[in-house]
Structures are given as C-alpha cells and as structure tokens.
Scaffold this active site. Structure first.
Site, PDB file in Angstrom:
ATOM      1  CE  LYS A 103      -4.497  -1.454   1.542  1.00  0.00           C
ATOM      2  NZ  LYS A 103      -4.361  -2.888   1.909  1.00  0.00           N
ATOM      3  CD  GLU A 125     -10.451   5.122   1.567  1.00  0.00           C
ATOM      4  OE1 GLU A 125     -10.177   6.296   1.285  1.00  0.00           O
ATOM      5  OE2 GLU A 125      -9.870   4.148   1.031  1.00  0.00           O
ATOM      6  CB  SER A 391      -0.382  -8.219  -1.324  1.00  0.00           C
ATOM      7  OG  SER A 391      -1.187  -9.060  -0.517  1.00  0.00           O
TER       8      SER A 391
HETATM    9  C1  LIG Z   1      -5.193  -3.894   1.554  1.00  0.00           C
HETATM   10  C2  LIG Z   1      -4.527  -5.147   1.211  1.00  0.00           C
HETATM   11  C3  LIG Z   1      -4.937  -5.937   0.102  1.00  0.00           C
HETATM   12  C4  LIG Z   1      -6.139  -5.604  -0.735  1.00  0.00           C
HETATM   13  O1  LIG Z   1      -6.105  -4.381  -1.403  1.00  0.00           O
HETATM   14  P1  LIG Z   1      -5.851  -4.277  -2.964  1.00  0.00           P
HETATM   15  O2  LIG Z   1      -6.090  -2.845  -3.276  1.00  0.00           O
HETATM   16  O3  LIG Z   1      -6.829  -5.186  -3.658  1.00  0.00           O
HETATM   17  O4  LIG Z   1      -4.460  -4.692  -3.218  1.00  0.00           O
HETATM   18  C5  LIG Z   1      -4.202  -7.069  -0.203  1.00  0.00           C
HETATM   19  N1  LIG Z   1      -3.147  -7.461   0.550  1.00  0.00           N
HETATM   20  C6  LIG Z   1      -2.732  -6.736   1.613  1.00  0.00           C
HETATM   21  C7  LIG Z   1      -1.560  -7.228   2.378  1.00  0.00           C
HETATM   22  C8  LIG Z   1      -3.403  -5.567   1.986  1.00  0.00           C
HETATM   23  O5  LIG Z   1      -2.981  -4.869   3.056  1.00  0.00           O
END
Ligand SMILES: *Cc1c(COP(=O)(O)O)cnc(C)c1O
Length: 407
Positions: A103, A125, A391
């Site tokens: 993020k 948000e 992610s």
């Molecule tokens: C917020 C988050 C997501 C989902 O958000 P996307 O905008 O779809 O990427 C996925 N993985 C992690 C670790 C997150 O913090």
C-alpha cells in the site's frame, strides 16, 4: 448520478492496462461524482500525468521507493512450494516493504502529488487500518496534517492499527453512521473533501474511485510488475512468466502485479477474490461471480448489490478483501476473459497461510494467503513459471490466526 467527466471519446484504448481519456476500461470506470466534487477531481485529472511523469517527480518518487520503502523488493524462488505444486514458483516480496505491504507504494506517490498540487491537508478512509497506517506514515514523512476516517466498529476491531496511526501523528475520526465500517468511512471522507476543496487531497487506497484514481493508483503500483520483469529475466532468461497471481480486494496490488503483462497474451492473469464461507453462502466477497454492473464509490464496475441497487454487505476473513466491488480495470479484464478469477474461501486461506509459513518460513497476510490457495486450483505443469504477488506480511493478522488456528 451522471458521469460528470464524460465527453465524446477522443482516443480508443490502445492498451488494456490503461483507460481511455474519460477513464474507461472498456465499459467500466468513469467518474460518477456529486457535482460538488467536480473541481477537485477535474484538477487531479488535468494534472496527475503531467506531474507524475515529470523528471523531478520521478527522481523523488524513485529515491523514496528505494530508501524509505526498501525497493526493489526481492523476487524469491520458493523452492519447497515449487516442489509441492510441481511448477516454478516465485514470490514477489511486497511483504518486505516498509509498513508491511504494497500500500505504501501508492501513498508515497500520492503524497508527492499532493505537495505539488499545493495541498496542506490529507484525508483518507480505512477499513482494517492498513491504508490508514500507510497514509499516516507518508504524512509524517512530509509533515502534512493527516485525518483518517474509520468506521467506529472498525476502530474497536483494529486497535493496534489505530494506535499506529495516532503514534504517527494522524487524527483518527470515527464514522458513526450506517454499519460503521469502511463504506461509512468512505462517505465521511467524501463529505470532508466536498467541504474542503481547496487545501485537501484525498488519498484513496486502492485501484477504485472516480477517474483518475484507478489509473493513478495502478501506475504507482506498477513498479511491482516493472521489477518482476527485470528480476525474472535474471532468474530465468525471460521477463515473462506463464502465470501472474494476485489477490483482489479493490485491486491495487493485483493491478500493479499485472500491469506490464496485460498486453502480453502468453502471460496468464489470475485474479483471486475472497469467497468467505463459500461463494453462495451469503457470506462472501466473490464479486466476479456474484456481482452485477453498477456504480460504487465513483466508478462503473461490477459490485454485489440487490435488485434495487443496495450494496450487499460482503464477508471475508481478511479485512483487505472484504469489499463489495472490484476496480474497473479488473472488471474489464475479467469480463473480457483476459484475466481468470478464482474464488477462495476463508478455510482455504487459513490452510494456505499455515502451509506457506511452514514450507517457506514466511507468514503471509491473510489477503496474500488467498493468492497462494489459488495455486491448488490451477492446472500447473513442471515447466510453468508462476509469480505470486505476496502483497503483505501476516503480523497484522496474528489475532485472527491465533483465534482461528488455536495457536
Ligand atoms: C489492503 C490489502 C490488500 C487488498 O487491497 P488491494 O487494493 O486489492 O491490493 C491485499 N493485501 C494486503 C496485504 C493488503 O494490506
């Protein structure tokens, strides 16, 4: 609500990775906003490419990605996972970014843009608090006032992230209307933006919202696939994998991981969404299966709604995938068949979170665990090169892991 930025299309889309001039990926996207937001959104639309493509911006953005975020993140060959699944599996280690997930790639980009637009105040948000923390982090970095709207229920559920935001100097404002969760926090943020059109920038945390947000966020996250291509070439001799796999909440980590592969048909794109307790259980967030076309948070996309257009409350064990829509780019890629969607249940995600922890020594975020679980449902060959976008890291989910896995 009408699409206020709509005008006769002057350019047909040349890349499926980018929207046309009006922010449309095929039939999805646009800017469905109240008239009072027109000035803010139009200012962004007119300036975002000019500013972000400038040499000075790129220099500062890249330096911060390197020295503050810790990029490039490694592309790691997961030997034991590869043996297990009978394929060549690589992990893109976004879990190693500062603040623990992808993020921050976006919030670093947007804070630099906000500065150049002369903004003195940032609003955001947040649901689980991950985007709130990433936003509070870059506001602290730049010494800019930060207000994060968060549902009152989420504030109770996500105490450690609320504390992080406060420690970083942000003000966390509770949204006390409706279900007191993400949707209500978004409404409060939009209300704030309408009331403060001159000095405030709204940092949206995923590849959603009115144009230009989906494209802007996607471009900031596209550093993920840019790096994958370079790193994969070093590993295998080719920049292109056979598959790229990522979880989709709103769609920002997936958009970034897919971006540079979208126009290369030999790379198969797998978008993994949350099926909660089962796609048809009534407690699910499997938008690609359950969703229909409509407008949510400023764009036309697919979303979970009742016949008369009321949003259906989604459910997923992972807060980041617990969203009733998907970004317009993903709606386009999935409905045109360019991407394949796979829905993963809470139970599968928990099983694979544990499996990845014990196989590779990496505790993934619950969101990322969904992407790993999809490997089980793919028809893989030994020679297939698969990149999974990891992610985020699982620290934020330890409470859930402790409760669900009896640790
Ligand atoms: C917020 C988050 C997501 C989902 O958000 P996307 O905008 O779809 O990427 C996925 N993985 C992690 C670790 C997150 O913090």
């Amino acid at each position: 609500m009408t699409d206020l930025l709509d005008a006769p299309t002057t350019k047909t889309t040349i890349s499926q990775a980018q929207p046309d001039n009006n922010g449309y990926y095929g039939e999805f996207g646009g800017a469905y906003i109240p008239e009072m937001l027109y000035h803010n959104v139009e200012t962004l639309r007119k300036n975002y490419l000019k500013i972000t493509k400038s040499k000075a911006f790129q220099k500062e953005y890249k330096a911060l990605l390197r020295d503050f975020v810790g990029r490039p993140t490694p592309l790691y060959f997961a030997e034991r996972l590869s043996q297990h699944f009978g394929a060549q599996i690589y992990l893109k280690r976004e879990d190693l970014c500062h603040t623990g997930a992808h993020k921050v790639n976006n919030t670093v980009g947007q804070i630099l843009l906000a500065q150049r637009l002369g903004k003195k105040r940032i609003i955001a948000e947040t649901g689980a608090g991950q985007h709130g923390v990433a936003t509070a982090t870059v506001c602290a970095l730049k010494g800019i006032e930060c207000i994060v709207y968060m549902g009152a229920v989420d504030i109770k559920r996500q105490a450690p992230n609320v504390a992080r935001m406060k420690m970083l100097g942000a003000e966390v404002r509770p949204a006390t209307s409706g279900s007191q969760t993400l949707k209500d926090a978004t409404n409060e943020a939009i209300r704030d933006w309408i009331n403060n059109p001159e000095d405030t920038h709204y940092i949206i945390g995923s590849a959603i919202g009115p144009h230009p947000y989906p494209d802007m966020v996607t471009r900031f996250q596209s550093v993920i696939s840019e790096e994958i291509m370079k790193q994969l070439k070093e590993h295998t001799g080719s920049p292109n994998p056979d598959y790229v796999v990522a979880c989709v909440g709103g769609g920002s980590n997936a958009a970034g991981a897919f971006y540079h592969f979208i126009d290369t048909p030999s790379v198969k794109i797998i978008a993994v969404e949350a099926a909660g307790e089962g796609v048809h259980s009534g407690k699910s967030a499997a938008t690609s299966v359950l969703g229909t076309k409509g407008v949510i948070h400023g764009c036309r996309t697919i979303l979970m709604q009742t016949d008369d257009g009321q949003i259906v409350e989604p459910h997923s064990i992972s807060a980041g995938l617990d969203y009733p829509g998907i970004g317009p780019m993903h709606a386009h890629l999935i409905t045109t068949g360019r991407a394949q969607a796979i829905s993963i249940t809470d139970a599968d995600a928990l099983e694979f979170a544990t499996f990845v922890a014990r196989t590779e020594g990496i505790i993934p975020a619950l969101e990322s665990a969904h992407a790993f679980a999809a490997l089980k449902y793919m028809d893989l060959k030994k020679s297939d090169v698969v990149v999974v976008n990891l992610s985020g890291r699982g620290d934020k989910d330890l409470d859930t892991y402790m409760r669900s896995l009896n640790l």
